[in-house]
Each structure stands twice: as C-alpha cells, then as structure tokens.
Write an enzyme that holds these catalytic residues in place. Structure first.
Site, PDB file in Angstrom:
ATOM      1  NE  ARG A 134      -3.575  -2.601   2.561  1.00  0.00           N
ATOM      2  CZ  ARG A 134      -4.233  -2.849   3.387  1.00  0.00           C
ATOM      3  NH1 ARG A 134      -4.502  -2.112   4.355  1.00  0.00           N
ATOM      4  NH2 ARG A 134      -5.128  -3.961   3.147  1.00  0.00           N
ATOM      5  CB  CYS A 135       4.228   1.789  -0.687  1.00  0.00           C
ATOM      6  SG  CYS A 135       5.716   2.900  -0.568  1.00  0.00           S
ATOM      7  N   GLY A 136       3.343   4.132  -2.222  1.00  0.00           N
ATOM      8  CA  GLY A 136       3.320   4.963  -3.458  1.00  0.00           C
ATOM      9  C   GLY A 136       4.059   4.172  -4.388  1.00  0.00           C
TER      10      GLY A 136
END
Length: 187
Positions: A34-36
């Site tokens: 759930r990271c950029g």
C-alpha cells in the site's frame, strides 16, 4: 561475509538459506502493498521474467515499518502480489528491515552500502520527502539504515552487495547494472 550467511522464512513457512541462490545475480527488495512505490512490483516482475533464465533472481521481503503500508497477513500479501502484479519471484514472510528487531540480512545489507539520497525528481519523491521529514525525521539521521519501502540491493554471484538503489530508482533504471553482472554467470 555475504548474503549466503543468512536465511529467512519463505512464504510457505520453510526456512530458506540464501546459499540456495549462490552463483546467481540477486536483487533483494523490501516491499509493501500500500505504498506509492507498489507499482514497482510490475517492473520487478518484468525484470525477473526477462533475466531469470540467465541466472537472475529477485527476493521480496514485505515490511510494515514504513507508515504501516504492509498491514496484511503473509498469505494475503502473497495472493495480492500474484493477482494484482503477477509476481512469481520468491517472496519471504514479513520482516523488519531497520531499528531494533531488524532481520540480520537487512542489517548486513544496509551496513554494506550507504544511503546516497533519494532522486528528488522522481514523481513520488514529491510526496515521500515531505512525509519523511514531517512524520519520520529520524529515518534520515544516519547514512546506512533503510529509509523506505522498495529499497533494492543488487548482489553479485559471490553474494556480495554491489549496489544500493533507493525507492526513487525505478527497476527499469537498474537494468544495465543487472546485465553487467549477468555477464559473469554460467548457467
């Protein structure tokens, strides 16, 4: 000392010695779903598909230490990686990669190559740098610790750390370094 001195628990629950990857060019990555930078899974998989038959392997190590961007269970992580990004390179169970409780492999990796800074021109860096400075300024206090998800370490066929790439280096930008190391591989 080399990466072959370490082991980790694979997603299937089996302890795996990294000696299993001796003679291969290895890319070790700490990941988060759930990271950029999660989009990098796709490019990592492309690199793996392109070079796996030439002696290249990617080892993914999910981590929830950076703004809680990998809260899922190991089973869910593996399923999401496969279904959303087609990941079939080896994944290991979730670990810590910095501070107290860091996996010894990542202590070794981070102490082998210093942090050289983020690429400030990377599109996601415009979000990442203010976030770290506001919420986690302690991450930037030393020259060696892992600073964020998708830090990548390129390892030669003898298990030595050759290069460190931060999250703001996209996997496709590492391709020449990988090809250079693969020249020494005999399959």
């Amino acid at each position: 000392m080399s990466i072959y001195n370490f082991s980790a628990v694979a997603m299937n629950g089996q302890a795996t010695s990294l000696q299993e990857f001796q003679g291969k060019v290895v890319l070790i990555v700490n990941t988060a779903g759930r990271c950029g930078f999660t989009y990098q899974y796709e490019d990592l998989q492309r690199l793996y598909d392109r070079y796996k038959d030439k002696g290249f392997v990617i080892l993914g190590f999910p981590c929830n230490q950076f703004d809680h961007q990998e809260p899922d269970s190991n089973e869910t992580i593996q399923t999401n990686c496969l279904l959303n990004y087609g990941v079939n390179f080896p994944l290991f169970q979730k670990i810590n990669v910095r501070d107290k409780g860091a996996h010894p492999l990542f202590e070794y990796l981070s102490n082998s190559k210093a942090f050289e800074g983020f690429n400030p021109f990377h599109p996601v860096a415009k979000i990442l740098l203010p976030l770290i400075k506001e919420k986690h300024p302690e991450y930037l206090l030393d020259d060696y610790s892992i600073k964020w998800n998708f830090t990548k370490f390129l390892i030669d066929t003898n298990g030595n750390v050759i290069k460190r790439f931060e999250c703001t280096t996209d996997p496709v930008d590492m391709e020449q370094d990988i090809e250079n190391l693969l020249e020494s591989v005999t399959i």
